[in-house]
Design a protein around this motif. Structure first.
Motif, mmCIF file in Angstrom:
data_model
loop_
_atom_site.group_PDB
_atom_site.id
_atom_site.type_symbol
_atom_site.label_atom_id
_atom_site.label_comp_id
_atom_site.label_asym_id
_atom_site.label_seq_id
_atom_site.Cartn_x
_atom_site.Cartn_y
_atom_site.Cartn_z
ATOM 1 N N GLN A 1 0.874 -1.204 0.005
ATOM 2 C CA GLN A 1 0.060 -0.009 0.171
ATOM 3 C C GLN A 1 0.786 1.374 0.022
ATOM 4 N N GLY A 2 0.428 2.271 -0.585
ATOM 5 C CA GLY A 2 1.347 3.604 -0.768
ATOM 6 C C GLY A 2 1.566 3.609 -2.096
ATOM 7 N N ARG A 3 2.106 4.853 -2.703
ATOM 8 C CA ARG A 3 2.640 4.840 -4.121
ATOM 9 C C ARG A 3 3.812 4.187 -4.064
ATOM 10 N N ALA A 4 3.902 3.817 -5.384
ATOM 11 C CA ALA A 4 5.154 2.973 -5.787
ATOM 12 C C ALA A 4 6.379 3.922 -5.692
ATOM 13 N N ASP A 5 6.211 5.325 -6.227
ATOM 14 C CA ASP A 5 7.304 6.080 -6.196
ATOM 15 C C ASP A 5 7.454 6.860 -5.021
ATOM 16 N N ALA A 6 7.041 6.248 -3.791
ATOM 17 C CA ALA A 6 7.219 7.101 -2.424
ATOM 18 C C ALA A 6 8.634 7.260 -2.069
ATOM 19 N N PRO A 7 9.203 7.915 -1.553
ATOM 20 C CA PRO A 7 10.422 8.581 -1.037
ATOM 21 C C PRO A 7 11.079 7.191 -0.130
ATOM 22 N N VAL A 8 9.981 6.722 0.741
ATOM 23 C CA VAL A 8 10.421 5.850 1.824
ATOM 24 C C VAL A 8 9.515 4.635 1.578
ATOM 25 N N VAL A 9 10.533 3.377 1.553
ATOM 26 C CA VAL A 9 9.601 2.043 1.616
ATOM 27 C C VAL A 9 10.029 1.403 2.807
ATOM 28 N N MET A 10 8.952 0.707 3.350
ATOM 29 C CA MET A 10 9.062 0.076 4.606
ATOM 30 C C MET A 10 8.608 -1.405 4.312
ATOM 31 N N ILE A 11 9.591 -2.459 4.195
ATOM 32 C CA ILE A 11 9.479 -3.793 3.827
ATOM 33 C C ILE A 11 9.106 -4.356 5.480
ATOM 34 N N GLU A 12 8.157 -5.195 5.390
ATOM 35 C CA GLU A 12 7.644 -5.582 6.623
ATOM 36 C C GLU A 12 7.702 -7.466 6.495
ATOM 37 N N TYR A 13 8.323 -8.372 7.400
ATOM 38 C CA TYR A 13 8.500 -9.496 7.440
ATOM 39 C C TYR A 13 7.731 -10.016 8.613
ATOM 40 N N ALA A 14 6.389 -10.589 8.371
ATOM 41 C CA ALA A 14 5.516 -11.272 9.306
ATOM 42 C C ALA A 14 4.967 -12.356 9.175
ATOM 43 N N ASP A 15 4.379 -12.732 10.462
ATOM 44 C CA ASP A 15 3.643 -14.030 10.495
ATOM 45 C C ASP A 15 2.404 -13.519 10.978
ATOM 46 N N PRO B 1 -1.730 1.381 11.632
ATOM 47 C CA PRO B 1 -2.712 2.404 11.173
ATOM 48 C C PRO B 1 -2.336 3.843 11.358
ATOM 49 N N GLN B 2 -1.548 4.067 12.193
ATOM 50 C CA GLN B 2 -0.994 5.239 12.477
ATOM 51 C C GLN B 2 0.019 5.843 11.323
ATOM 52 N N LEU B 3 0.892 4.785 11.110
ATOM 53 C CA LEU B 3 1.938 5.029 10.004
ATOM 54 C C LEU B 3 1.084 5.306 8.509
ATOM 55 N N VAL B 4 -0.062 4.497 8.307
ATOM 56 C CA VAL B 4 -0.653 4.823 7.239
ATOM 57 C C VAL B 4 -1.387 6.025 7.173
ATOM 58 N N LYS B 5 -2.041 6.466 8.154
ATOM 59 C CA LYS B 5 -2.483 7.906 8.425
ATOM 60 C C LYS B 5 -1.517 9.160 8.080
ATOM 61 N N LYS B 6 -0.627 8.825 8.892
ATOM 62 C CA LYS B 6 0.559 9.977 8.788
ATOM 63 C C LYS B 6 1.340 10.161 7.504
ATOM 64 N N TYR B 7 1.491 8.712 6.925
ATOM 65 C CA TYR B 7 2.740 8.809 6.094
ATOM 66 C C TYR B 7 2.414 8.113 4.444
ATOM 67 N N VAL B 8 1.473 7.201 4.730
ATOM 68 C CA VAL B 8 1.211 6.762 3.453
ATOM 69 C C VAL B 8 0.040 7.451 2.868
ATOM 70 N N ASP B 9 -0.816 7.916 3.534
ATOM 71 C CA ASP B 9 -1.886 8.674 2.891
ATOM 72 C C ASP B 9 -1.261 10.161 2.277
ATOM 73 N N ASN B 10 -0.215 10.598 2.684
ATOM 74 C CA ASN B 10 0.311 11.777 2.097
ATOM 75 C C ASN B 10 1.438 11.533 0.987
ATOM 76 N N GLU C 1 9.392 5.233 17.403
ATOM 77 C CA GLU C 1 10.522 4.775 16.911
ATOM 78 C C GLU C 1 10.187 4.565 15.323
ATOM 79 N N PHE C 2 9.404 4.264 14.912
ATOM 80 C CA PHE C 2 9.011 4.196 13.316
ATOM 81 C C PHE C 2 8.945 5.447 12.781
ATOM 82 N N ALA C 3 8.215 6.367 13.313
ATOM 83 C CA ALA C 3 8.173 7.881 13.118
ATOM 84 C C ALA C 3 9.618 8.271 12.807
#
Length: 281
Positions: free
Chosen positions: A113-127, A142-151, A267-269
């Motif tokens: 999720q998020g623009r393919a050309d976004a300046p920051v990419v976070m890769i998550e490895y999860a189970d 959800p906070q990251l999406v609202k604050k950084y993905v949406d813009n 920490e993520f911010a």
């Protein structure tokens, strides 16, 4: 003359006695071997003083690297391990450019999720069976999406990293199958909902999650779930994580900067802001 050859025989032990001198060298060589083996044991279980959980190594392709992640203790979500201090003024020291190449930036990727050309990419490895992956999914993402993905600042790319057995594999394939109908993130939310993990991820439960996620075509979902394509996709993600040396979930790469565990939003911010600033340079 035959009798004279017998006395010559004891002369050989005399030579053997002289060759016993190297035996001293051999004896002294033993401690050297012990010293070598002692050194080789050190990298085994990470010593308490080890403060570099992510070790970058040479790989087959220039973009590949080794992610030697310090195991995130699932029973201790307190202060995060020293996996690239997000508050460090020298954030670049924890960033590895070769790891940025792992971002796929595919605009058609249903597991991102998020623009393919976004300046920051976070890769998550999860189970999906990981409690702290669920904590991150409910509290922080959800906070990251609202604050950084949406813009348009951040793009989040999911990697299936099932490490808890058959049900983890089933949930991962289910998430992928839901993604084929554009419902990955809805499946993700349903699987990580409070109390969902306790119900398990057996075959019927995975199908129930697909319904909760609003997957429109049940028959297609069932076919995709057990398909070779699903198994291959999950294995690709899993191999990528193992190839990097990841041994715990959740694990993250933020523009090539490693971060381990379900850390607080701050920490993520900080990590995202540092990556955004670096991308502008």
């Amino acid at each position: 003359m035959p009798k004279n050859t017998k006395p010559a025989t004891p002369a050989k032990p005399a030579k053997a006695a002289t060759s016993a001198k190297p035996a001293k060298a051999a004896t002294s060589a033993k401690p050297a071997k012990a010293a070598t083996s002692a050194k080789s044991r050190k990298p085994g279980p990470p010593p308490a003083k080890s403060r570099k959980p992510f070790l970058i190594g040479v790989a087959v392709v220039a973009a590949a690297a080794v992610l030697g992640i310090a195991s995130y203790q699932a029973t201790n979500p307190g202060p995060r391990p020293a996996v690239g201090d997000a508050s460090s003024t020298d954030a670049a020291a924890d960033t590895h450019p070769e790891l940025t190449k792992l971002a796929r930036r595919d605009a058609r990727d249903p597991l991102a999720q998020g623009r393919a050309d976004a300046p920051v990419v976070m890769i998550e490895y999860a189970d999906f069976k990981c409690s702290y992956c669920g904590k991150f999914a409910r509290d922080t993402e959800p906070q990251l999406v609202k604050k950084y993905v949406d813009n348009g600042t951040l793009r989040i790319e999911w990697r299936n990293f099932p490490i808890f057995g058959a049900e983890s594999e089933a949930a991962a394939r289910g998430a992928w199958a839901a993604g084929q109908q554009g419902r990955f993130w809805q499946f993700h939310a349903a699987a990580y909902a409070q109390g969902s993990k306790e119900k398990g991820f057996g075959a019927e439960r995975v199908k129930e999650l697909a319904k909760e996620a609003g997957v429109p075509d049940d028959a297609r979902f069932a076919a995709d779930l057990d398909s070779e394509a699903a198994k291959a996709a999950v294995k690709k993600d899993q191999d990528e994580a193992y190839g990097l040396g990841a041994s715990s979930t959740p694990s993250f790469l933020i523009n090539g900067r490693p971060l381990a565990g379900a850390q607080p939003m701050d920490e993520f911010a900080q990590a995202v802001e540092a990556a955004k600033a670096a991308a502008k340079k």
